[in-house]
Scaffold this active site. Structure first.
Site, PDB file in Angstrom:
ATOM      1  N   SER A 181      -5.272   0.312  -1.762  1.00 28.95           N
ATOM      2  CA  SER A 181      -4.963  -0.862  -0.954  1.00 28.95           C
ATOM      3  C   SER A 181      -3.832  -1.681  -1.576  1.00 28.95           C
ATOM      4  CB  SER A 181      -6.233  -1.705  -0.750  1.00 28.95           C
ATOM      5  OG  SER A 181      -5.995  -2.771   0.128  1.00 28.95           O
ATOM      6  N   ASP A 229      -0.685  -5.131   4.099  1.00 28.38           N
ATOM      7  CA  ASP A 229      -0.981  -4.770   2.721  1.00 28.38           C
ATOM      8  C   ASP A 229      -0.664  -3.286   2.510  1.00 28.38           C
ATOM      9  OD1 ASP A 229      -3.132  -3.711   4.118  1.00 28.38           O
ATOM     10  OD2 ASP A 229      -4.650  -4.390   2.700  1.00 28.38           O
ATOM     11  N   ASP A 270      -2.220  -0.382   2.252  1.00 26.68           N
ATOM     12  CA  ASP A 270      -2.738   0.684   3.131  1.00 26.68           C
ATOM     13  C   ASP A 270      -2.734   0.254   4.593  1.00 26.68           C
ATOM     14  OD1 ASP A 270      -4.795  -1.145   2.633  1.00 26.68           O
ATOM     15  OD2 ASP A 270      -6.373   0.353   2.783  1.00 26.68           O
TER      16      ASP A 270
END
Length: 452
Positions: free
Chosen positions: A98, A242, A244
């Site tokens: 992430s 962000d 991902d």
């Protein structure tokens, strides 16, 4: 034997590569995932981090060795993996860390239909199997290994999202998107293709070393480039994803951040207007404006704990049409109850383009209160400091306390929530009130106790 307690978290696997985990462990996780899900086939995807392709392929090998067919969808956003899991009816694994720095990587796992895998829903069993195998060699291979095949689902993912939000009649919009060198740079061009949008791309080059800024728009320093570009180009809106690309953050035409609570309220109003009624889930840190707007649009607000596993469980239990969190995670019944920042972004574009006013005026009706934002305090004794805060407010007239998630203290004019971090020695404070002066007073009073 590796210490999996350092990398197996509440909702996922996450750690530094190769120090804390590597491809040999990823292969064991693939075998364990195959066994715990009992699936005959799974789908696997990965982000743009340098270690992601190798980890993802190792996981696929581990699953295939147990007789499971693996569909690799390659580079994708986390919500694109959820789409594949939902559309194909297969358990899935996404390799990403992430918004974490480049040396990290992880696995987000789900059952068929994008149902979450967390500590109580399979992750503890997966960890136990991996630990056993890591200590005593490899798991038994199946007599017939599964096949590993490749499939590109990006166009299908984009088409599905665009089938859920009608943007055909909106006015043309200039939209700045900061992908942060993350997976938004892969998904946005396809999703936005053909929409009445003048796209100004920023950092769309996929680069898991994050050369421009961290792919964590929750930190204000990471959206300063986006804010400047919106002002410089006279754009109608700025959107940041962000790493991902499962979360989206919005800034208005002035470059000012729009709170995720306001986005939750806006999307909730649109979903309720579309469905006629329904339940909307919000966590205990979202603004008072969220349940107010939900009720005004004929819906039923349900408050729950912070965290995607709690939100998704409540959505499944109640049949909710939508859910939102203060961290900019947005969940949709039409998307297998999974979170997708891209679908939330399309809703905001549709709302903005469906009227003539600027975004700041549109969201003002959903942003009704003053808030502190999240304030972290490092403490030696989380439980002791939280207990001191509870003792200070207990018994005060007109004050209500609840402990659904941490400690929430509320009155007719203000509320605050104090929660311990699960991973760090921190207490997190969020406060809201009818005016800024009251927020500051409440904030300072609580912090004085926490930091005493």
């Amino acid at each position: 034997m590796p210490d999996l307690s350092q990398i197996v978290k509440a909702y996922d696997v996450r750690g530094v590569v190769p120090d804390q985990w590597d491809e040999s462990l990823a292969e064991l996780f693939g075998a364990a995932f195959a066994q715990v899900t009992g699936a005959t086939a799974i789908v696997v995807g990965h982000d743009m981090r340098p270690s992601s392709p190798g980890l993802s392929r190792a996981f696929a090998r581990g699953a295939a060795a147990r007789g499971v067919d693996v569909t690799e969808i390659g580079l994708c956003s986390t919500d694109e993996l959820y789409f594949a899991s939902g559309q194909l009816g297969l358990p899935g694994a996404m390799f990403t860390a992430s918004h974490n720095p480049a040396q990290y990587n992880g696995i987000k796992m789900c059952r068929a239909g994008a149902a979450p895998v967390g500590q109580d829903t399979g992750l503890a069993e997966i960890r136990s199997l991996v630990e056993g195998w890591a200590g005593s060699g490899a798991p038994e291979p199946a007599e017939t290994p599964g096949a590993i095949t490749q499939r590109d689902v990006l166009a299908d993912y984009a088409a599905h999202l665009r089938s859920l939000v009608d943007l055909t009649a909106v006015r043309p919009l200039k939209v700045v998107v900061d992908a942060g060198n993350g997976m938004g740079g892969h998904t946005v061009p396809t999703v936005f293709d053909g929409l009445p949008v003048d796209l100004v791309p920023m950092y769309f080059e996929l680069d898991g070393t994050f050369p421009n800024h961290e792919a964590n728009p929750l930190d204000p320093k990471n959206i300063t480039d986006l804010q400047a570009k919106v002002r410089e180009t006279g754009a109608d809106i700025g959107i940041a994803f962000d790493g991902d690309a499962d979360r989206c953050f919005v800034v208005d035409e002035n470059g000012d951040p729009v709170s995720p609570s306001a986005i939750t309220a806006l999307v909730a109003a649109r979903e309720l207007d579309k469905h006629g009624s329904g339940t909307v889930i919000h966590n205990c840190i979202t603004s008072w404006s969220v349940p107010e707007v939900v009720k005004e649009h004929g819906g039923t607000p349900v408050r729950t704990r912070v965290g995607h596993s709690f939100i998704k469980a409540e959505m499944a239990r109640t049949g909710a049409i939508f859910g939102g969190e203060h961290s900019a995670h947005y969940y949709f019944r039409d998307f297998w109850n999974a979170d997708t920042g891209m679908l939330a972004a399309l809703h905001v574009l549709a709302a903005l383009g469906g009227q003539e006013g600027p975004l700041s005026a549109l969201v003002a009706q959903y942003d009704r209160y003053a808030s502190s934002g999240e304030i972290n305090s490092t403490v030696d004794d989380q439980a002791g400091r939280a207990a001191a805060v509870k003792a200070a407010y207990e018994g005060r007239p007109g004050v209500e306390l609840d402990e659904l998630d941490g400690l929430t203290v509320s009155t007719a004019d203000w509320w605050f929530n104090l929660r311990p971090s699960n991973t760090e020695p921190l207490l997190r404070l969020n406060a809201e009130a009818r005016d800024a002066a009251t927020v500051e007073k409440v904030r300072d009073e609580v912090l004085a106790i926490v930091r005493a």
